[in-house]
Motif scaffolding. Structure first.
Motif, PDB file in Angstrom:
ATOM      1  N   PRO A   1      15.407   9.379   1.394  1.00  0.00           N
ATOM      2  CA  PRO A   1      14.167   9.675   0.667  1.00  0.00           C
ATOM      3  C   PRO A   1      12.948   9.482   1.565  1.00  0.00           C
ATOM      4  CG  PRO A   1      15.584   8.189  -0.584  1.00  0.00           C
ATOM      5  CD  PRO A   1      16.169   8.272   0.785  1.00  0.00           C
ATOM      6  N   GLU A   2      11.925  10.303   1.356  1.00  0.00           N
ATOM      7  CA  GLU A   2      10.675  10.197   2.106  1.00  0.00           C
ATOM      8  C   GLU A   2       9.549   9.849   1.142  1.00  0.00           C
ATOM      9  OE1 GLU A   2      10.066  13.860   4.139  1.00  0.00           O
ATOM     10  OE2 GLU A   2      11.837  13.654   5.421  1.00  0.00           O
ATOM     11  N   TYR A   3       8.794   8.781   1.450  1.00  0.00           N
ATOM     12  CA  TYR A   3       7.701   8.326   0.590  1.00  0.00           C
ATOM     13  C   TYR A   3       6.357   8.668   1.245  1.00  0.00           C
ATOM     14  CZ  TYR A   3      11.290   5.633  -1.841  1.00  0.00           C
ATOM     15  OH  TYR A   3      12.412   5.261  -2.545  1.00  0.00           O
ATOM     16  N   GLU A   4       5.411   9.112   0.433  1.00  0.00           N
ATOM     17  CA  GLU A   4       4.093   9.475   0.934  1.00  0.00           C
ATOM     18  C   GLU A   4       3.021   9.063  -0.074  1.00  0.00           C
ATOM     19  OE1 GLU A   4       1.549  13.525   2.110  1.00  0.00           O
ATOM     20  OE2 GLU A   4       3.520  13.676   1.147  1.00  0.00           O
ATOM     21  N   VAL A   5       1.982   8.391   0.415  1.00  0.00           N
ATOM     22  CA  VAL A   5       0.845   8.059  -0.444  1.00  0.00           C
ATOM     23  C   VAL A   5       0.007   9.324  -0.601  1.00  0.00           C
ATOM     24  CG1 VAL A   5      -1.236   6.663  -0.719  1.00  0.00           C
ATOM     25  CG2 VAL A   5       0.808   5.650   0.301  1.00  0.00           C
ATOM     26  N   VAL A   6      -0.095   9.831  -1.821  1.00  0.00           N
ATOM     27  CA  VAL A   6      -0.831  11.077  -2.057  1.00  0.00           C
ATOM     28  C   VAL A   6      -2.211  10.827  -2.650  1.00  0.00           C
ATOM     29  CG1 VAL A   6       1.241  12.485  -2.280  1.00  0.00           C
ATOM     30  CG2 VAL A   6       0.288  11.396  -4.316  1.00  0.00           C
ATOM     31  N   ASP A   7      -2.465   9.594  -3.108  1.00  0.00           N
ATOM     32  CA  ASP A   7      -3.802   9.291  -3.622  1.00  0.00           C
ATOM     33  C   ASP A   7      -4.017   7.780  -3.621  1.00  0.00           C
ATOM     34  OD1 ASP A   7      -6.322  10.191  -4.939  1.00  0.00           O
ATOM     35  OD2 ASP A   7      -5.595   8.933  -6.581  1.00  0.00           O
ATOM     36  N   ARG A   8      -5.245   7.400  -3.303  1.00  0.00           N
ATOM     37  CA  ARG A   8      -5.654   5.993  -3.401  1.00  0.00           C
ATOM     38  C   ARG A   8      -7.056   5.983  -3.959  1.00  0.00           C
ATOM     39  NH1 ARG A   8      -8.629   1.984  -1.688  1.00  0.00           N
ATOM     40  NH2 ARG A   8      -7.761  -0.095  -1.237  1.00  0.00           N
ATOM     41  N   SER A   9      -7.253   5.261  -5.049  1.00  0.00           N
ATOM     42  CA  SER A   9      -8.558   5.233  -5.684  1.00  0.00           C
ATOM     43  C   SER A   9      -8.933   3.808  -6.068  1.00  0.00           C
ATOM     44  CB  SER A   9      -8.566   6.112  -6.945  1.00  0.00           C
ATOM     45  OG  SER A   9      -7.583   5.674  -7.873  1.00  0.00           O
ATOM     46  N   GLY A  10     -10.206   3.603  -6.374  1.00  0.00           N
ATOM     47  CA  GLY A  10     -10.684   2.296  -6.799  1.00  0.00           C
ATOM     48  C   GLY A  10     -11.031   1.390  -5.635  1.00  0.00           C
ATOM     49  N   PRO A  11     -11.786   0.316  -5.907  1.00  0.00           N
ATOM     50  CA  PRO A  11     -12.142  -0.651  -4.855  1.00  0.00           C
ATOM     51  C   PRO A  11     -10.913  -1.455  -4.438  1.00  0.00           C
ATOM     52  CG  PRO A  11     -12.830  -1.443  -7.015  1.00  0.00           C
ATOM     53  CD  PRO A  11     -12.346  -0.039  -7.219  1.00  0.00           C
ATOM     54  N   ASP A  12     -11.030  -2.173  -3.326  1.00  0.00           N
ATOM     55  CA  ASP A  12      -9.890  -2.909  -2.776  1.00  0.00           C
ATOM     56  C   ASP A  12      -9.263  -3.873  -3.777  1.00  0.00           C
ATOM     57  OD1 ASP A  12     -10.130  -1.595  -0.400  1.00  0.00           O
ATOM     58  OD2 ASP A  12     -11.197  -3.204   0.638  1.00  0.00           O
ATOM     59  N   HIS A  13     -10.098  -4.537  -4.587  1.00  0.00           N
ATOM     60  CA  HIS A  13      -9.560  -5.546  -5.491  1.00  0.00           C
ATOM     61  C   HIS A  13      -8.965  -4.947  -6.759  1.00  0.00           C
ATOM     62  CE1 HIS A  13     -13.844  -5.106  -6.673  1.00  0.00           C
ATOM     63  NE2 HIS A  13     -13.332  -5.125  -7.887  1.00  0.00           N
ATOM     64  N   ALA A  14      -9.146  -3.638  -6.953  1.00  0.00           N
ATOM     65  CA  ALA A  14      -8.567  -2.985  -8.134  1.00  0.00           C
ATOM     66  C   ALA A  14      -8.066  -1.591  -7.743  1.00  0.00           C
ATOM     67  CB  ALA A  14      -9.592  -2.898  -9.263  1.00  0.00           C
ATOM     68  N   ALA A  15      -7.381  -1.541  -6.600  1.00  0.00           N
ATOM     69  CA  ALA A  15      -6.926  -0.253  -6.067  1.00  0.00           C
ATOM     70  C   ALA A  15      -5.787   0.335  -6.891  1.00  0.00           C
ATOM     71  CB  ALA A  15      -6.477  -0.430  -4.620  1.00  0.00           C
ATOM     72  N   LYS A  16      -5.690   1.660  -6.856  1.00  0.00           N
ATOM     73  CA  LYS A  16      -4.579   2.345  -7.507  1.00  0.00           C
ATOM     74  C   LYS A  16      -3.969   3.311  -6.493  1.00  0.00           C
ATOM     75  CE  LYS A  16      -3.259   5.322 -11.385  1.00  0.00           C
ATOM     76  NZ  LYS A  16      -3.744   6.074 -12.580  1.00  0.00           N
ATOM     77  N   PHE A  17      -2.684   3.183  -6.273  1.00  0.00           N
ATOM     78  CA  PHE A  17      -1.961   4.030  -5.326  1.00  0.00           C
ATOM     79  C   PHE A  17      -1.043   4.982  -6.090  1.00  0.00           C
ATOM     80  CE2 PHE A  17      -3.046   0.210  -3.048  1.00  0.00           C
ATOM     81  CZ  PHE A  17      -3.339   0.628  -1.756  1.00  0.00           C
ATOM     82  N   THR A  18      -0.991   6.221  -5.634  1.00  0.00           N
ATOM     83  CA  THR A  18      -0.018   7.177  -6.151  1.00  0.00           C
ATOM     84  C   THR A  18       0.860   7.615  -4.988  1.00  0.00           C
ATOM     85  OG1 THR A  18      -1.507   7.980  -7.886  1.00  0.00           O
ATOM     86  CG2 THR A  18       0.346   9.400  -7.287  1.00  0.00           C
ATOM     87  N   VAL A  19       2.165   7.434  -5.175  1.00  0.00           N
ATOM     88  CA  VAL A  19       3.141   7.745  -4.122  1.00  0.00           C
ATOM     89  C   VAL A  19       4.072   8.845  -4.610  1.00  0.00           C
ATOM     90  CG1 VAL A  19       5.163   6.855  -2.883  1.00  0.00           C
ATOM     91  CG2 VAL A  19       3.082   5.465  -3.029  1.00  0.00           C
ATOM     92  N   ARG A  20       4.377   9.775  -3.704  1.00  0.00           N
ATOM     93  CA  ARG A  20       5.353  10.829  -3.995  1.00  0.00           C
ATOM     94  C   ARG A  20       6.604  10.567  -3.153  1.00  0.00           C
ATOM     95  NH1 ARG A  20       2.761  15.703  -2.442  1.00  0.00           N
ATOM     96  NH2 ARG A  20       1.848  15.747  -4.529  1.00  0.00           N
TER      97      ARG A  20
END
Length: 223
Positions: free
Chosen positions: A172-191
């Motif tokens: 499997p290959e993982y890729e971060v496709v989105d990162r939003s929000g400030p550092d202390h409340a970050a949200k990551f989306t991985v495909r």
């Protein structure tokens, strides 16, 4: 001022902590956004080790299982997500000292912040009362997760890796496709993709947890 509020002290004692040096506990509940000299970071570093040793010892005593199985359960039980889950279960959020802006950005409900403060409290317990007392708090607060079997099932990323190998597919290959929000409340989306099979996405407050969610979603859809 280096004391905690009466409400915070009562809450801590209600959940098994024993407060002696109030300045230490104030620091454990203080987020860096407050701009104070002492916040939870150093105590979190210590509490992380206290938690790991406490859970490892408990699993060694309670489970007649090989090292790999013990490690699998340990990783789940000391994860940031689990620490945040325990924190929510005991109502930690209202007692965190955090700036208005960081709070408005969702910091009070961030897995990262809740998990870090939870570990900082364990660090404060260790320094104030010793390792045995800190272990007792861990056993009290983590008991529901231990008794429910958290971590017994295979981690989704490991399950997906084995599924791909078993079906003669590339890893499997993982890729971060989105990162939003400030550092202390970050949200990551991985495909996550498996060549010639498909893909799935997952979102969480850390890259590792987003990868786990994505792997679980993939297995649910294709496994």
């Amino acid at each position: 001022m280096s004391q905690i509020t009466a409400e915070a002290r009562a809450w801590l004692e209600q959940h098994g902590f024993t407060v002696r040096d109030e300045s230490r506990w104030r620091a454990a509940l203080t987020h860096g956004s407050m701009g104070e000299k002492a916040d939870y970071e150093r105590l979190e570093f210590l509490g992380d080790r206290v938690l790991g040793m406490s859970i490892a010892h408990w699993l060694y005593d309670c489970m007649k299982a090989p090292e790999g199985t013990l490690a699998q359960r340990l990783n789940v039980l000391v994860s940031r997500q689990m620490c945040a889950e325990v924190a929510r279960g005991i109502g930690l959020a209202p007692h965190i000292r955090i700036s208005k802006q960081a709070n408005a950005d969702g910091g009070r409900d961030s897995d990262n912040i809740l998990g870090d403060v939870m570990e900082a409290l364990l660090g404060a317990e260790f320094l104030d009362n010793g390792f045995t007392a800190a272990c007792e708090v861990v056993h009290l607060l983590w008991r529901p997760a231990l008794e429910s079997g958290e971590g017994k099932s295979k981690h989704p990323k490991s399950a997906l890796q084995e599924w791909a190998a078993g079906n003669q597919r590339k890893p499997p290959e993982y890729e971060v496709v989105d990162r939003s929000g400030p550092d202390h409340a970050a949200k990551f989306t991985v495909r996550v993709k498996v060549h010639k099979v498909g893909e799935a996405e997952g979102s969480a407050s850390s890259k590792q947890e987003a990868e786990r969610v994505a792997a679980a979603a993939f297995m649910e859809q294709y496994g």
